[in-house]
Every structure is written in C-alpha cells, then in structure tokens.
Design a protein around this motif. Structure first.
Motif, PDB file in Angstrom:
ATOM      1  N   GLU A 162       0.830  -1.213   0.000  1.00 52.82           N
ATOM      2  CA  GLU A 162       0.000   0.000   0.000  1.00 52.82           C
ATOM      3  C   GLU A 162       0.859   1.256   0.000  1.00 52.82           C
ATOM      4  O   GLU A 162       0.561   2.232  -0.701  1.00 52.82           O
ATOM      5  CB  GLU A 162      -0.916  -0.028   1.215  1.00 52.82           C
ATOM      6  CG  GLU A 162      -1.970  -1.139   1.167  1.00 52.82           C
ATOM      7  CD  GLU A 162      -2.845  -1.142   2.403  1.00 52.82           C
ATOM      8  OE1 GLU A 162      -2.577  -0.307   3.303  1.00 52.82           O
ATOM      9  OE2 GLU A 162      -3.787  -1.960   2.473  1.00 52.82           O
ATOM     10  N   VAL A 163       1.944   1.235   0.793  1.00 49.84           N
ATOM     11  CA  VAL A 163       2.844   2.397   0.801  1.00 49.84           C
ATOM     12  C   VAL A 163       3.481   2.603  -0.572  1.00 49.84           C
ATOM     13  O   VAL A 163       3.590   3.727  -1.078  1.00 49.84           O
ATOM     14  CB  VAL A 163       3.927   2.211   1.888  1.00 49.84           C
ATOM     15  CG1 VAL A 163       4.963   3.324   1.795  1.00 49.84           C
ATOM     16  CG2 VAL A 163       3.294   2.183   3.264  1.00 49.84           C
ATOM     17  N   VAL A 164       3.910   1.486  -1.180  1.00 48.95           N
ATOM     18  CA  VAL A 164       4.516   1.592  -2.512  1.00 48.95           C
ATOM     19  C   VAL A 164       3.501   2.119  -3.520  1.00 48.95           C
ATOM     20  O   VAL A 164       3.820   2.940  -4.391  1.00 48.95           O
ATOM     21  CB  VAL A 164       5.070   0.218  -2.944  1.00 48.95           C
ATOM     22  CG1 VAL A 164       5.509   0.254  -4.403  1.00 48.95           C
ATOM     23  CG2 VAL A 164       6.235  -0.173  -2.060  1.00 48.95           C
ATOM     24  N   GLY A 165       2.243   1.659  -3.425  1.00 51.52           N
ATOM     25  CA  GLY A 165       1.219   2.174  -4.336  1.00 51.52           C
ATOM     26  C   GLY A 165       1.000   3.667  -4.171  1.00 51.52           C
ATOM     27  O   GLY A 165       0.864   4.397  -5.161  1.00 51.52           O
ATOM     28  N   ALA A 166       0.993   4.131  -2.908  1.00 50.68           N
ATOM     29  CA  ALA A 166       0.832   5.574  -2.682  1.00 50.68           C
ATOM     30  C   ALA A 166       2.018   6.349  -3.238  1.00 50.68           C
ATOM     31  O   ALA A 166       1.849   7.397  -3.884  1.00 50.68           O
ATOM     32  CB  ALA A 166       0.668   5.839  -1.186  1.00 50.68           C
ATOM     33  N   LEU A 167       3.234   5.818  -2.981  1.00 51.40           N
ATOM     34  CA  LEU A 167       4.415   6.493  -3.532  1.00 51.40           C
ATOM     35  C   LEU A 167       4.399   6.482  -5.056  1.00 51.40           C
ATOM     36  O   LEU A 167       4.816   7.454  -5.701  1.00 51.40           O
ATOM     37  CB  LEU A 167       5.687   5.803  -3.021  1.00 51.40           C
ATOM     38  CG  LEU A 167       5.983   5.945  -1.519  1.00 51.40           C
ATOM     39  CD1 LEU A 167       7.233   5.148  -1.159  1.00 51.40           C
ATOM     40  CD2 LEU A 167       6.171   7.416  -1.147  1.00 51.40           C
ATOM     41  N   GLY A 168       3.918   5.389  -5.647  1.00 52.89           N
ATOM     42  CA  GLY A 168       3.826   5.340  -7.107  1.00 52.89           C
ATOM     43  C   GLY A 168       2.867   6.370  -7.665  1.00 52.89           C
ATOM     44  O   GLY A 168       3.153   7.020  -8.685  1.00 52.89           O
ATOM     45  N   GLN A 169       1.747   6.556  -6.990  1.00 58.49           N
ATOM     46  CA  GLN A 169       0.807   7.578  -7.445  1.00 58.49           C
ATOM     47  C   GLN A 169       1.413   8.975  -7.331  1.00 58.49           C
ATOM     48  O   GLN A 169       1.243   9.816  -8.227  1.00 58.49           O
ATOM     49  CB  GLN A 169      -0.481   7.488  -6.626  1.00 58.49           C
ATOM     50  CG  GLN A 169      -1.282   6.206  -6.880  1.00 58.49           C
ATOM     51  CD  GLN A 169      -2.530   6.132  -6.030  1.00 58.49           C
ATOM     52  OE1 GLN A 169      -2.780   7.021  -5.219  1.00 58.49           O
ATOM     53  NE2 GLN A 169      -3.313   5.071  -6.214  1.00 58.49           N
ATOM     54  N   ILE A 170       2.134   9.208  -6.211  1.00 54.81           N
ATOM     55  CA  ILE A 170       2.801  10.512  -6.066  1.00 54.81           C
ATOM     56  C   ILE A 170       3.847  10.700  -7.160  1.00 54.81           C
ATOM     57  O   ILE A 170       3.970  11.783  -7.751  1.00 54.81           O
ATOM     58  CB  ILE A 170       3.434  10.622  -4.666  1.00 54.81           C
ATOM     59  CG1 ILE A 170       2.346  10.614  -3.587  1.00 54.81           C
ATOM     60  CG2 ILE A 170       4.281  11.885  -4.561  1.00 54.81           C
ATOM     61  CD1 ILE A 170       2.893  10.577  -2.180  1.00 54.81           C
ATOM     62  N   LEU A 171       4.606   9.634  -7.451  1.00 58.22           N
ATOM     63  CA  LEU A 171       5.632   9.723  -8.498  1.00 58.22           C
ATOM     64  C   LEU A 171       5.007   9.983  -9.859  1.00 58.22           C
ATOM     65  O   LEU A 171       5.520  10.791 -10.651  1.00 58.22           O
ATOM     66  CB  LEU A 171       6.447   8.428  -8.519  1.00 58.22           C
ATOM     67  CG  LEU A 171       7.586   8.365  -9.549  1.00 58.22           C
ATOM     68  CD1 LEU A 171       8.605   9.455  -9.269  1.00 58.22           C
ATOM     69  CD2 LEU A 171       8.255   6.992  -9.511  1.00 58.22           C
ATOM     70  N   ILE A 172       3.896   9.314 -10.133  1.00 57.59           N
ATOM     71  CA  ILE A 172       3.223   9.543 -11.419  1.00 57.59           C
ATOM     72  C   ILE A 172       2.731  10.986 -11.515  1.00 57.59           C
ATOM     73  O   ILE A 172       2.836  11.621 -12.573  1.00 57.59           O
ATOM     74  CB  ILE A 172       2.054   8.548 -11.572  1.00 57.59           C
ATOM     75  CG1 ILE A 172       2.595   7.125 -11.743  1.00 57.59           C
ATOM     76  CG2 ILE A 172       1.178   8.913 -12.766  1.00 57.59           C
ATOM     77  CD1 ILE A 172       1.520   6.068 -11.746  1.00 57.59           C
ATOM     78  N   ALA A 173       2.218  11.525 -10.403  1.00 59.43           N
ATOM     79  CA  ALA A 173       1.769  12.920 -10.412  1.00 59.43           C
ATOM     80  C   ALA A 173       2.939  13.868 -10.648  1.00 59.43           C
ATOM     81  O   ALA A 173       2.827  14.845 -11.404  1.00 59.43           O
ATOM     82  CB  ALA A 173       1.073  13.244  -9.088  1.00 59.43           C
ATOM     83  N   ILE A 174       4.090  13.566 -10.009  1.00 57.71           N
ATOM     84  CA  ILE A 174       5.266  14.421 -10.208  1.00 57.71           C
ATOM     85  C   ILE A 174       5.728  14.372 -11.663  1.00 57.71           C
ATOM     86  O   ILE A 174       6.060  15.400 -12.268  1.00 57.71           O
ATOM     87  CB  ILE A 174       6.394  13.983  -9.252  1.00 57.71           C
ATOM     88  CG1 ILE A 174       5.990  14.262  -7.797  1.00 57.71           C
ATOM     89  CG2 ILE A 174       7.695  14.714  -9.583  1.00 57.71           C
ATOM     90  CD1 ILE A 174       6.987  13.743  -6.786  1.00 57.71           C
ATOM     91  N   ILE A 175       5.755  13.157 -12.238  1.00 57.47           N
ATOM     92  CA  ILE A 175       6.171  13.029 -13.641  1.00 57.47           C
ATOM     93  C   ILE A 175       5.194  13.770 -14.559  1.00 57.47           C
ATOM     94  O   ILE A 175       5.604  14.425 -15.528  1.00 57.47           O
ATOM     95  CB  ILE A 175       6.265  11.542 -14.023  1.00 57.47           C
ATOM     96  CG1 ILE A 175       7.406  10.882 -13.254  1.00 57.47           C
ATOM     97  CG2 ILE A 175       6.468  11.373 -15.517  1.00 57.47           C
ATOM     98  CD1 ILE A 175       7.520   9.386 -13.492  1.00 57.47           C
TER      99      ILE A 175
END
Length: 457
Positions: free
Chosen positions: A194-207
């Motif tokens: 779940e933490v990795v999924g949240a970080l992935g969403q944040i990373l996608i938003a940053i990209i």
C-alpha cells in the motif's frame, strides 16, 4: 612377346592406373590432399625395386630418367580442382507476430478441450515470444517516456522497495522460534504494498507535472520564436512603407508635410508594438537614412538642400526632420541594445531604460533624459551638448540654442543614473556633474569633486 615389350606394357598399364587414380582424387579432394598423394606416389616409386634409376639401362638399352620431386613446389601433372562458389544458405525469418497468434490459439484450444498440457505449452510459448518481441523496444520506450534526470531516481526507488521487502522477509519477526525457515508475514508485505502504491501515485503525479512543465517551456520557446519572425516581417514592411513615402520620382527625401505626418504615425505605431531589439533596429534605420536629422530646407517648397559633398545639409537650429520622434520613446525599454551612431537629439526619453546600451557616437543633444537609466552603458564619444562643457547648458523651452557656445544645447540629465558607465570623458563628466543635480552626481564614476552643482538641487 619379348621381355622388353612385356615390361613396357606393364609400365603403361601402371601409369594409366596412376593417372586415373590421380584424376579421381583431384575431383574429390582438396589441393593439399592431392599434393600429399603425389608425395606418397613418388616415395613408393623411389622405394620400389622395379623402378629404374637415373642413368640406368634396361635390357633393351632404353635409358629412363626419373624426375626429382620438389616437396615445396606443385607437381607439374597436378590437376587443379575447379573452385566452387559457395552458395549462401537460406536464412529463415521468423515472424514473431504470427508465432504469438498461433500460441494464443493453441492456448485457447487447450482451454476449450480441457487439455492442461496443451494450454500450458501455448501459454509458455506466448510468454516467451512476447518477451522476445518487447525486449528490443524496451530501451527506446524507457528513453522516450522517462526523462533523463528521473531515470536514476526511478531505479533507486525500485531498489529501495525491493530492499525493504527483502529485509522484512529475512527479519527475525518472520521466523518461528526454533526454526530457520522463513515465514512470510503477508500483512507486513501488504502494508508495504500500500505504501509503494501511494508512492507510485505521487511519483506519477510528479512526472505528469514535469511533462506538463516541459511542454509549457517548449511551447513558450516556439511562441517567442514565432513572435520574432512576425516582428521582423512587420519591421521589414515598415521599412518598405517609409521608404516609399520618402522616395519618389523627384529625388531623395522630397517629402511633403502630409507624407511626414503619415511617416510619424507609422513610426509611433510600430515603436509601441515591438521589443527593445525591434526599437533599436528602427532607430538605426531612421538614423542612417537621415530621417531623424534636422535638414536645411527650401523655405518655399520645403525641399532639402544639398551640402555640396554628396549629402544633405544639416540645420540644427531650425531644420525640419522627416520623422520627429517626439515622445515616442518616453519610458521605452532599450536596455542592452546597439544604438551606435544614432540620432536621438531633441527626443523625449523620460524614464527610458538605456541600461547596458552601446551608445558610442550617439547624439543626445537637447534630449530629455530625466530619470533615465544609463547604468553600465558605453558612452564613448556620446554627444550630450555642443560647444564647451563649461559654457554648455541644458535645453530650454523659451531660449533658442546656441550651437557655438553650447548654451541650451545640452541634454536634460537630472536624476539620471550613470552608475558604472563606460569610457566617460572628462568633458562628459563635467557636464553631467554640473547639470545632473545631486542624485545624478552621486552616480557619476570618479565622483564630482571640484565641479560645481549648477542646478543647486
């Protein structure tokens, strides 16, 4: 048959057999094998008792000379094999797309007939062929989708997640007491997921934000480039229009008042719609074409008078300009532009920005430079007045200028900024200190010590 004839016949039969054997070997062997065969034949003949020696004489009196065989040279009777051209092998080109489709069909067939092995084979084949198709293009997709500065960051994030998951799996909390077997704590792994999924969403938003920002920057650069092209086309059209007004069949600058008014209107319009570089281009064009210079004219027809040297005579006191800048450049931004040898006399440059300009040999006599910014400008040879610096004074609304003594011919430089101006002469420094006021005097390079403040303010 005599003994000699019998021996000669046997020799011919043996020679015929040898030649036939040589031809057979030459047809099916390489040149090195042929050479070895001849060496063996020659050795056999030399060791045999029946072969006659050199200089020997048989019973019939016939002398037979046996030639010496050079092992390094090719025998004279060696038959050269014909060189065969190797035909290229036909390469089979595998169409991986068709293989993938066939594998998928096999998988579907296995699922349809409930055959586990057939479905398993089709699935494995589909997976392998699909990886083979996608693998060569992965590098290009990675380079195009992921920007260069973000690649190391993404790989590092993946490594961080893998390391955390591995540590959780290998930690003592995942092992039963007294057992060395690793027991996976799926709850902890799920939390990490779940933490990795949240970080992935944040990373996608940053990209996504980064990609949008890059698109904005590229769009802005293209817009600026297009605006420059459009501006240059507008300036070229202005040059052509003003030239058509100033040039006619009667001669250069045979202008009439209405033509001058139209030229003034066009100039005022274009100066308000171009940037600093565009303004500088227009000013240089008008200066070099003598359209900003006060010319001596015929009082009856208003035609310019020649000076006798191939040009037009100037009349600073009462001449008429083709284009009068007036207040067109008041508050204008001309920073970091090339204004060398430009005619800006009597122009209104109130609060104009001339910072870091090249003003070499520019004419600012009777120009209003009130609160203008000339910081770091190159003023070598720039004319601020006529006559001597001690007798020159700024322009006046009521008094006529005297271009011999310099009275009322100078520029209005009160409250102007001369910080770090380059190549300021002693005469220029004296005039600026004398008529610039206290604020201007504080910015003059080298100071104004010993020079009186004639403005008294």
């Amino acid at each position: 048959m005599t003994a000699n004839e019998k021996m000669r016949a046997e020799g011919n039969l043996e020679q015929l057999g040898t030649n036939s054997k040589t031809e057979a070997i030459a047809a099916n062997s390489s040149p090195s094998e042929i050479l070895n065969h001849h060496h063996e034949s020659n050795g056999h003949q030399s060791n045999g008792a029946s072969g006659p020696e050199v200089g020997s004489q048989d019973n019939g009196g016939l002398v037979v000379a046996k030639p010496e065989v050079n092992s390094l040279a090719e025998p004279a009777d060696t038959v050269r094999p014909t060189q065969k051209v190797a035909t290229p092998r036909r390469r089979w080109h595998i169409n991986y797309g068709w293989v993938t489709l066939i594998s998928i069909m096999v998988t579907i067939l296995g699922l349809a007939i409930d055959n586990v092995w057939l479905g398993f084979a089709g699935a494995i084949s589909t997976l392998v062929v699909s990886v083979r198709i996608l693998l060569p293009s992965w590098g290009q997709i990675w380079s195009q989708l992921v920007p260069g500065p973000w690649r190391s960051f993404i790989v590092g994030c993946g490594g961080l997640v893998a390391g955390i998951i591995t540590l959780l799996m290998l930690s003592g909390a995942n092992q039963q007491p007294g057992s060395r077997n690793i027991q996976i704590n799926w709850d902890a792994i799920g939390a990490v997921g779940e933490v990795v999924g949240a970080l992935g969403q944040i990373l996608i938003a940053i990209i996504a934000v980064y990609v949008a920002w890059r698109q904005y920057v590229i769009s802005k650069e293209l817009t600026i480039q297009q605006n420059r092209i459009t501006q240059q086309q507008t300036i070229d059209a202005y040059f052509q229009g003003v030239s058509d007004l100033a040039l006619n069949d009667e001669g250069l600058l045979e202008d009439w008042p209405q033509e001058r008014a139209i030229a003034d209107g066009r100039t005022a319009s274009i100066l308000s719609s171009v940037d600093a570089d565009g303004k500088a281009k227009i000013i240089r064009f008008l200066s070099q074409s003598k359209m900003l210079t006060p010319l001596r004219r015929d009082r009856h027809l208003g035609r310019p008078i020649l000076d006798g040297d191939g040009g037009y005579a100037e009349d600073r006191a009462s001449g008429v300009r083709v284009i009068d800048l007036g207040v067109m450049l008041a508050g204008a931004d001309l920073s970091s532009t090339d204004l060398r040898w430009t005619e800006l006399s009597e122009a209104n440059l109130v609060r104009a920005n001339l910072c870091n300009c090249d003003l070499v040999k520019a004419n600012f006599s009777r120009t209003i430079l009130y609160e203008a910014n000339l910081a770091e400008a190159d003023v070598m040879g720039t004319r601020f007045f006529y006559g001597e610096a001690e007798t020159a004074s700024p322009r006046s609304r009521t008094e006529r200028p005297n271009y011999k003594t310099g009275e009322y011919t100078g520029a209005v430089i009160e409250n102007a900024d001369f910080t770090n101006v380059k190549r300021l002469s002693d005469a220029q420094r004296y005039y600026c200190c004398a008529w610039g006021g206290s604020k201007t005097r504080a910015t003059i390079p080298g100071g104004c010590e010993g020079i009186p403040n004639k403005l008294d303010r």
